[in-house]
Design an enzyme around this catalytic site. Structure first.
Site, PDB file in Angstrom:
ATOM      1  N   ASN A  12       8.758   2.639  -4.793  1.00  0.00           N
ATOM      2  CA  ASN A  12       8.127   3.859  -4.629  1.00  0.00           C
ATOM      3  C   ASN A  12       9.199   4.975  -3.972  1.00  0.00           C
ATOM      4  O   ASN A  12       9.310   5.040  -2.927  1.00  0.00           O
ATOM      5  CB  ASN A  12       6.997   3.751  -3.433  1.00  0.00           C
ATOM      6  CG  ASN A  12       5.985   4.995  -3.487  1.00  0.00           C
ATOM      7  OD1 ASN A  12       6.223   5.840  -3.842  1.00  0.00           O
ATOM      8  ND2 ASN A  12       5.092   4.712  -2.429  1.00  0.00           N
ATOM      9  N   LYS A  14       8.373   8.149  -3.491  1.00  0.00           N
ATOM     10  CA  LYS A  14       7.592   8.948  -2.770  1.00  0.00           C
ATOM     11  C   LYS A  14       8.086  10.390  -3.260  1.00  0.00           C
ATOM     12  O   LYS A  14       8.314  10.421  -4.453  1.00  0.00           O
ATOM     13  CB  LYS A  14       7.708   8.834  -1.683  1.00  0.00           C
ATOM     14  CG  LYS A  14       7.282   7.376  -0.875  1.00  0.00           C
ATOM     15  CD  LYS A  14       7.269   7.018   0.481  1.00  0.00           C
ATOM     16  CE  LYS A  14       7.003   5.734   0.895  1.00  0.00           C
ATOM     17  NZ  LYS A  14       6.888   5.330   2.464  1.00  0.00           N
ATOM     18  N   HIS A  96      -2.256   4.126  -0.876  1.00  0.00           N
ATOM     19  CA  HIS A  96      -1.190   4.263   0.149  1.00  0.00           C
ATOM     20  C   HIS A  96      -1.491   4.686   1.298  1.00  0.00           C
ATOM     21  O   HIS A  96      -2.249   5.496   1.369  1.00  0.00           O
ATOM     22  CB  HIS A  96       0.175   4.721  -0.660  1.00  0.00           C
ATOM     23  CG  HIS A  96       1.411   4.554   0.135  1.00  0.00           C
ATOM     24  ND1 HIS A  96       1.727   5.132   1.369  1.00  0.00           N
ATOM     25  CD2 HIS A  96       2.524   3.684  -0.230  1.00  0.00           C
ATOM     26  CE1 HIS A  96       2.801   4.698   1.662  1.00  0.00           C
ATOM     27  NE2 HIS A  96       3.262   3.767   0.970  1.00  0.00           N
ATOM     28  N   GLU A  98      -0.159   6.719   3.243  1.00  0.00           N
ATOM     29  CA  GLU A  98       0.175   8.088   3.422  1.00  0.00           C
ATOM     30  C   GLU A  98      -0.880   9.052   2.829  1.00  0.00           C
ATOM     31  O   GLU A  98      -0.798  10.223   2.847  1.00  0.00           O
ATOM     32  CB  GLU A  98       1.583   8.364   2.785  1.00  0.00           C
ATOM     33  CG  GLU A  98       2.460   7.835   3.729  1.00  0.00           C
ATOM     34  CD  GLU A  98       3.927   7.349   2.883  1.00  0.00           C
ATOM     35  OE1 GLU A  98       4.746   6.881   3.613  1.00  0.00           O
ATOM     36  OE2 GLU A  98       3.934   7.690   1.715  1.00  0.00           O
ATOM     37  N   GLU A 168       0.784  -3.367   3.171  1.00  0.00           N
ATOM     38  CA  GLU A 168       1.858  -2.704   3.763  1.00  0.00           C
ATOM     39  C   GLU A 168       1.287  -1.984   5.284  1.00  0.00           C
ATOM     40  O   GLU A 168       0.735  -1.222   5.314  1.00  0.00           O
ATOM     41  CB  GLU A 168       2.074  -1.377   3.030  1.00  0.00           C
ATOM     42  CG  GLU A 168       2.775  -1.625   1.386  1.00  0.00           C
ATOM     43  CD  GLU A 168       3.564  -0.234   1.095  1.00  0.00           C
ATOM     44  OE1 GLU A 168       4.547  -0.280   0.953  1.00  0.00           O
ATOM     45  OE2 GLU A 168       2.721   0.660   0.860  1.00  0.00           O
ATOM     46  N   GLY A 174       8.700   2.852   6.853  1.00  0.00           N
ATOM     47  CA  GLY A 174       9.769   3.762   7.390  1.00  0.00           C
ATOM     48  C   GLY A 174      10.197   3.810   8.737  1.00  0.00           C
ATOM     49  O   GLY A 174      10.808   4.794   8.963  1.00  0.00           O
ATOM     50  N   SER A 207       9.480  -1.317   5.397  1.00  0.00           N
ATOM     51  CA  SER A 207      10.913  -1.724   5.751  1.00  0.00           C
ATOM     52  C   SER A 207      11.514  -2.957   5.297  1.00  0.00           C
ATOM     53  O   SER A 207      12.377  -3.769   5.843  1.00  0.00           O
ATOM     54  CB  SER A 207      11.005  -1.642   7.442  1.00  0.00           C
ATOM     55  OG  SER A 207      10.501  -0.497   7.755  1.00  0.00           O
TER      56      SER A 207
END
Length: 244
Positions: A12, A14, A96, A98, A168, A174, A207
């Site tokens: 991904n 992003k 996701h 985000e 996730e 991240g 990560s």
């Protein structure tokens, strides 16, 4: 009898990269990938997806990072499943964190599931993301949260061959923090118990690096990865190689 599941590695990208940088990444990483019995998918920003598609020289597939909740129509700024199919792109990432957790977006469980079902029913395959925050994990609410995110999907999907689940944990995306192999395996096993088909692939994301990929993929219920930052560099080659 043990179910054999084909391993899956997603990258991904992003909202990163200029077009030149995306094409450089295809040349330096994507086109250097060598694999047979794997599914490998990368997901550039939508504006780059056609030139990236034209530059790929192997069997790496493409995914859109989001999709609209309707087909063609008066939906300014949205991309419909028809747009995706017209470009012969097979995959879309939905759910996701985000998009679930960013206050300005805040897509609900039902909204995400409805988009996923729309995509699946119209011939696309979905990488469906779920995961808990650090506060939810510390409160021992992980299973409750994951069930809440999955249940609207489970209630509607008929064709599970077009679904990959990506676990996730939000606290690992991240941050440099990674779930231990034992923790990730336990959560994946718990997720699998919720699913109607044991052949559904469950990925780990959060990560993932070239250093931890081999030990994570060695867990029986981890079928691959959805990789963020490490998919933007040569580390992605090492991660794919760890899954062969």
């Amino acid at each position: 009898m043990e179910v054999q599941r084909k391993r899956f590695i997603g990258g991904n990208w992003k909202s990163n990269n200029t077009l030149a940088k995306s094409l450089e990444l295809v040349d330096s990483v994507v086109n250097k990938l060598e694999f047979d019995n794997l599914d490998v998918v990368v997901s550039p920003v939508s504006l780059h997806i056609v030139p990236v598609q034209q530059a790929i020289k192997n069997n790496v597939q493409l995914a859109l990072q989001n999709i609209g909740h309707k087909g063609y129509g008066a939906f300014t700024g949205e991309l419909s499943f028809e747009h995706v199919k017209d470009l012969k792109i097979n995959w879309v990432i939905l759910g996701h964190s985000e998009r679930r957790r960013t206050p300005e977006i805040s897509e609900s469980e039902e909204f995400i599931a409805n988009k996923a079902v729309l995509a699946i029913n119209n011939g696309l395959s979905v990488i469906f993301c779920i995961g808990e925050t650090i506060q939810e994990m510390e409160a021992q609410e992980t299973q409750t949260v994951l069930e809440k995110q999955l249940n609207p999907l489970i209630a509607q999907v008929k064709d599970w061959s077009k679904v990959v689940i990506a676990y996730e944990p939000v606290w690992a995306i991240g941050t440099g923090k990674t779930a231990t192999p034992e923790y990730a395996e336990q959560i994946h096993a718990n997720i699998r118990k919720l699913l109607p088909d044991q052949s559904i692939r469950i990925l780990y994301g959060g990560s993932v690096t070239k250093d931890n990929a081999a030990v994570l993929i060695g867990q029986p219920n981890i079928d691959g990865f959805l990789v963020g930052g490490a998919s933007l560099k040569e580390d992605f080659i090492h991660i794919v190689n760890a899954c062969k």
